[in-house]
Design a protein around this motif. Structure first.
Motif, mmCIF file in Angstrom:
data_model
loop_
_atom_site.group_PDB
_atom_site.id
_atom_site.type_symbol
_atom_site.label_atom_id
_atom_site.label_comp_id
_atom_site.label_asym_id
_atom_site.label_seq_id
_atom_site.Cartn_x
_atom_site.Cartn_y
_atom_site.Cartn_z
ATOM 1 N N LEU A 1 1.008 -1.345 0.017
ATOM 2 C CA LEU A 1 -0.076 0.048 0.008
ATOM 3 C C LEU A 1 1.046 1.340 -0.040
ATOM 4 O O LEU A 1 1.861 1.213 0.768
ATOM 5 N N LEU B 1 0.270 4.582 1.217
ATOM 6 C CA LEU B 1 -0.717 5.271 1.869
ATOM 7 C C LEU B 1 -0.629 6.966 1.854
ATOM 8 O O LEU B 1 0.607 7.312 2.078
ATOM 9 N N ARG C 1 -6.277 7.631 5.456
ATOM 10 C CA ARG C 1 -5.017 7.239 4.812
ATOM 11 C C ARG C 1 -5.104 5.933 4.055
ATOM 12 O O ARG C 1 -5.574 4.761 4.511
ATOM 13 N N VAL C 2 -5.293 6.120 2.675
ATOM 14 C CA VAL C 2 -5.384 4.969 1.880
ATOM 15 C C VAL C 2 -4.503 5.173 0.640
ATOM 16 O O VAL C 2 -4.042 5.978 0.358
ATOM 17 N N ASP C 3 -4.450 3.851 -0.034
ATOM 18 C CA ASP C 3 -3.713 3.851 -1.376
ATOM 19 C C ASP C 3 -4.822 4.245 -2.551
ATOM 20 O O ASP C 3 -5.703 3.641 -2.900
ATOM 21 N N LEU D 1 -7.686 1.659 -4.212
ATOM 22 C CA LEU D 1 -9.055 2.158 -3.856
ATOM 23 C C LEU D 1 -10.018 2.435 -4.984
ATOM 24 O O LEU D 1 -11.127 1.809 -5.137
ATOM 25 N N HIS E 1 -6.454 -2.687 3.500
ATOM 26 C CA HIS E 1 -6.521 -1.536 4.433
ATOM 27 C C HIS E 1 -7.372 -1.606 5.710
ATOM 28 O O HIS E 1 -7.764 -0.575 6.400
ATOM 29 N N LEU F 1 -14.187 1.372 5.496
ATOM 30 C CA LEU F 1 -13.003 1.514 5.491
ATOM 31 C C LEU F 1 -12.695 2.061 7.002
ATOM 32 O O LEU F 1 -13.298 2.857 7.621
ATOM 33 N N VAL G 1 -5.683 3.567 10.272
ATOM 34 C CA VAL G 1 -5.098 2.405 9.659
ATOM 35 C C VAL G 1 -4.967 1.307 10.584
ATOM 36 O O VAL G 1 -4.397 1.488 11.789
#
Length: 397
Positions: free
Chosen positions: A229, A231, A270-272, A276, A353, A373, A377
């Motif tokens: 990931l 992030l 906080r994500v990719d 996503l 995630h 989600l 994290v």
């Protein structure tokens, strides 16, 4: 209590005083109450029937398993409680019968049960006579889930090993084919127009099929080979809008109406973003393909106590009940041109995630895919094992 003892007790009743009868009855009541307390304390369900399969007794766990009341169930057929059980086999059984049962209400669970004959001595020769059956039920839901998780883990390991071979054995030849088809297309410019147009059509079909095979291979690799990931803090509403904009041409071609209901208080996560958005693409395309031409896709975002969510609801035909348990399985698809990897990719991305995917379907009315989600994290999560020796305490602030 043995039949011989009861016969002896009944024979003595004329010679027993009322006070002694009262003592006997009080002792019997205490014994009955003590046994009922024990049976109600155990986790296994217990059902006792007569030889016709009518319920004589059932404990608290059995009532909880099937969502029934003891008083209302006494005297009813055990087949009305345990649907699918061979009542004739049970009512006349003189040997132990065992099997598994799926219960959908009040809670979805799996039960293992075995039926044992209840025998007693009868007559002068004290021959064994069938009095009824005892049914013991044990909740095996968690055991089945653990077994399924083990099977999925082994399957994933096998697929990962296979992916390494696919990347070399299929990926490289496909690139070579596409390059040579492009060279052929350039050479065809020197040919007469009539012949060139016919060959260009065939080369175009071949390149299209090569591209389709390459896409299937790519989806397969994404599905089973974990990607690290990358992030960053992202606005979930923006990622949804970008995904819809990317598919705008396909939306227009299919005459589909997309309705957005974006939460106003949605937290940044906080994500990719790329992974996503890939999950969003897969869900949206599945909805388009289900609705074919026309229809409405509603996309709603929001946040609850611990998670942000995105809900995709289409107006397609829905998923048949018999397919619901297979929708995340690799290669499972109901479409002729489908790869059966789309939802598997979505599930892998959400799990990476720390999130989860839920599916709700009503046949004839559509499907809702819920992506959840965590607002922070989650690399690890402490599970409540119920073990008093763990020494862990819950603190509130």
């Amino acid at each position: 209590m043995k039949r011989a003892f009861l016969e002896k007790l009944l024979g003595r009743i004329p010679r027993i005083s009322p006070g002694e009868v009262q003592v006997y009855l009080e002792n019997l009541a205490r014994e009955k109450g003590f046994l009922e307390t024990i049976f109600n304390a155990i986790l296994e369900g217990v059902i006792v029937t007569d030889i016709q399969g009518k319920v004589l007794y059932l404990n608290r766990s059995a009532c909880a398993f099937f969502g029934i009341q003891e008083d209302a169930s006494l005297g009813t057929s055990v087949g009305e409680i345990m649907h699918g059980l061979d009542l004739e086999a049970v009512s006349g059984a003189t040997a132990t019968i065992s099997g598994d049962l799926e219960v959908c209400y009040p809670q979805h669970r799996f039960l293992n049960f075995y039926v044992v004959p209840l025998m007693s001595e009868a007559g002068i020769e004290k021959e064994m006579q069938l009095e009824g059956q005892g049914i013991i039920l044990r909740d095996i839901t968690e055991t089945r889930r653990m077994t399924q998780a083990t099977i999925e883990s082994e399957r994933s390991s096998a697929l990962t090993l296979l992916a390494a071979g696919i990347a070399h054995e299929i990926g490289n030849p496909l690139n070579s084919l596409d390059i040579h088809l492009q060279l052929m297309k350039r050479c065809m410019k020197k040919l007469p127009k009539s012949l060139r147009m016919e060959l260009e059509k065939s080369v175009g079909v071949a390149r299209h099929e090569v591209a389709r095979l390459d896409q299937i291979t790519t989806q397969f690799l994404r599905a089973i080979r974990p990607q690290p990931l990358k992030l960053d803090v992202e606005n979930l509403n923006c990622l949804v809008q970008e995904s819809v904009a990317f598919l705008q041409v396909e939306i227009s071609n299919r005459d589909i109406l997309v309705e957005l209901e974006l939460g106003s208080t949605l937290l940044k996560l906080r994500v990719d973003r790329n992974q996503l958005k890939q999950a969003f693409y897969n869900v949206i395309r599945n909805a388009f393909q289900a609705m074919k031409t026309g229809g409405i896709l509603r996309i709603k975002t929001g946040v609850d106590a611990s998670c942000a969510f995105v809900i995709f609801s289409d107006t397609g035909p829905g998923i048949p009940a018999e397919n619901m348990s297979h929708i995340f399985a690799p290669y499972f698809t109901t479409r002729e041109s489908g790869s059966g990897l789309g939802l598997m990719v979505v599930k892998r991305i959400l799990q990476a995630h720390g999130g989860e995917v839920g599916i709700e379907s009503i046949e004839g009315k559509g499907v809702s895919v819920i992506l959840r989600l965590p607002c922070t994290v989650q690399r690890t999560r402490l599970l409540n094992s119920g073990c008093p020796r763990s020494g862990l305490k819950r603190e509130t602030t």
